[in-house]
Scaffold this active site. Structure first.
Site, PDB file in Angstrom:
ATOM      1  N   CYS A  63       0.904  -1.111  -0.140  1.00 57.01           N
ATOM      2  CA  CYS A  63      -0.078   0.067   0.103  1.00 57.01           C
ATOM      3  C   CYS A  63       0.880   1.323  -0.006  1.00 57.01           C
ATOM      4  O   CYS A  63       1.846   1.444   0.467  1.00 57.01           O
ATOM      5  CB  CYS A  63      -0.720  -0.014   1.305  1.00 57.01           C
ATOM      6  SG  CYS A  63      -2.268  -1.236   1.492  1.00 57.01           S
ATOM      7  N   GLU A  65       0.571   3.824   1.808  1.00 56.36           N
ATOM      8  CA  GLU A  65       1.058   4.364   3.131  1.00 56.36           C
ATOM      9  C   GLU A  65       2.248   3.673   3.644  1.00 56.36           C
ATOM     10  O   GLU A  65       3.110   4.268   4.297  1.00 56.36           O
ATOM     11  CB  GLU A  65      -0.384   3.866   4.314  1.00 56.36           C
ATOM     12  CG  GLU A  65      -1.699   4.456   4.055  1.00 56.36           C
ATOM     13  CD  GLU A  65      -2.365   3.770   3.098  1.00 56.36           C
ATOM     14  OE1 GLU A  65      -1.829   3.241   2.159  1.00 56.36           O
ATOM     15  OE2 GLU A  65      -3.478   3.755   3.385  1.00 56.36           O
TER      16      GLU A  65
END
Ligand code: THU
Length: 140
Positions: A63, A65
């Site tokens: 991801c 993040e």
């Protein structure tokens, strides 16, 4: 209380959201076509961006993040004031559980800003603690 809590870093949510939107351009998402950008604000005012990277072995996908967080951590950054996450989805993309765990470990004090790439003016704000209460900790 973390030492850096006495430092003053102005959190300009619009600027961090804009950085996440810019980082989104780096998304490598040939399978889902779902482009996600993230940007971390450090307590010293630096902004570090990242985007999701997918694998043909889908489970290896990482991801946005975590890419941003791993970039920042491996560049020596330790203290984070905020993270923004941007994707084209109504209401903006909420961080997955795995990312919440990593944020709870490495950015526990961070504000979390979420926005739809089609509407960067509307920003939802959360705390890492609010997104993942009772995070896993490795007890000695
Ligand atoms: N994705 C993120 O980048 N962040 C999240 O918090 C959830 C999902 C990515 C992973 C994958 O590349 C795509 O979105 C679809 O799941």
């Amino acid at each position: 209380m973390p030492l850096w809590q006495n430092e003053i870093v102005k959190i300009d949510s619009k600027k961090i959201v804009a950085a996440a939107a810019a980082a989104r351009a780096g998304s490598v998402s040939p399978y889902s076509k779902f482009k996600v950008g993230a940007a971390l604000l450090t307590q010293t005012g630096e902004i570090i961006g990242g985007a999701n990277v997918e694998s043909a072995s889908y489970g290896l996908t990482c991801c946005a993040e975590r890419i941003a967080l791993f970039k920042a951590l491996t560049a020596g950054q330790k203290n984070f004031a905020a993270i923004a996450v941007v994707a084209r989805c109504d209401g903006g993309p909420m961080p997955c559980g795995a990312c919440r765990q990593l944020l709870a470990e490495y950015a526990p004090e961070a504000r979390v800003f979420i926005a739809d790439s089609d509407d960067l003016q509307t920003v939802k704000t959360f705390t890492v603690r609010g997104l993942l209460p009772h995070a896993f900790r490795l007890a000695p």
